[in-house]
Design an enzyme around this catalytic site. Sequence first.
Site, mmCIF file in Angstrom:
data_model
loop_
_atom_site.group_PDB
_atom_site.id
_atom_site.type_symbol
_atom_site.label_atom_id
_atom_site.label_comp_id
_atom_site.label_asym_id
_atom_site.label_seq_id
_atom_site.Cartn_x
_atom_site.Cartn_y
_atom_site.Cartn_z
ATOM 1 N N SER A 195 4.983 0.100 0.206
ATOM 2 C CA SER A 195 4.322 1.365 -0.108
ATOM 3 C C SER A 195 5.183 2.541 0.352
ATOM 4 C CB SER A 195 2.920 1.397 0.504
ATOM 5 O OG SER A 195 2.178 2.486 0.023
ATOM 6 N N ASP A 269 -2.218 -2.634 -9.204
ATOM 7 C CA ASP A 269 -2.193 -1.685 -8.087
ATOM 8 C C ASP A 269 -3.128 -0.521 -8.388
ATOM 9 O OD1 ASP A 269 -1.492 0.318 -6.167
ATOM 10 O OD2 ASP A 269 0.470 -0.613 -5.920
ATOM 11 N N HIS A 299 -2.702 -3.214 -4.669
ATOM 12 C CA HIS A 299 -1.879 -2.520 -3.681
ATOM 13 C C HIS A 299 -2.023 -3.120 -2.282
ATOM 14 C CE1 HIS A 299 0.582 0.879 -2.400
ATOM 15 N NE2 HIS A 299 -0.180 0.953 -1.334
#
Length: 320
Positions: A195, A269, A299
């Site tokens: 991320s 995601d 995610h």
Amino acid sequence: MNQHGSPRERRGEPSSAETSTTAYDAHLAGLHAMSMSNVARVLAGAAGVTLATLAGLLYMYQTALIYPASFPEGSRAIVDSPAQYKLPFTEHRLVTPDRIKLHVYAIIHEDEGEKRPTILMLHANAGNMGHRLPIAYQFFHRLGCHVVMLSYRGYGLSTGEPTEPGLRIDAQTALDWIREHPKLAGTPVIAYGQSIGGAVAIDLAARNPQSVRVLVVENTFLSIPKLIPSVLPILRYFTFLCREVWPSFQSITRIPSSTAVLFLAAKKDEIVPHEHMIELHRLCSSTQKELHVFEHGTHSTYTPCSRTDDTWLDVGTFPH
């Protein structure tokens, strides 16, 4: 009674009563139009105030929004130890050039013969490095890598407050420490980022082409301003207020062709649009780049150690 009506009526003109009614109706219509206009102005003003307030909050509190270091609860006080996973480790407090103390774990194989790669783990924007120990366990045992992991400034037991320039310094400090470590100095370095850690890893690899041999990024974004329209659509017109930018779409173009790059993208995601990873892969000029899409990954639930989909840990041909 006059059967022919009044002179006004005989001329086809409205009576005084009708004139009064018509005037009254017109007056009411005017008042209604004025009141609707006022209501519209009030609503527009309220919306403007709300948007202005949101924009102000974005500007003032964006570091708290982007770096929720206290989530989940206890993340600033409790950091799991590699000992809980029976991993050999040493614990360090690295001091950055701006005097921040970083909490670092080094999980190193004891054998002297083989030149194993060293993975520098750069975590996502919530939690701390302790939350990523299950992944470190897989890197250590399944890939046979040395692992160095840190909590950024303002995360876990590290001092300071997180900012984009600060996290850049933190990653560089950890890489410099690896380069000077008596056992790790000669090992190929893999920068692995999840991320926002992917943005940190891309930036680090772009600035250290001679040190970072492999870059692995998982579910990261093109930039913070490009991410906001998806995460906070109401603020899409205020992205110019972002102080935290992380322009990975620019940094990825500075990765040399000799650096191997692996993109790990979760198809479902719900935070970073899948297209961001596709575009980063397209922009990357590496001659050794691969994109692995995890069809059912999201995610937060996907990790590269998952057995529910393809996993890069089983990609034996990808260079170390």
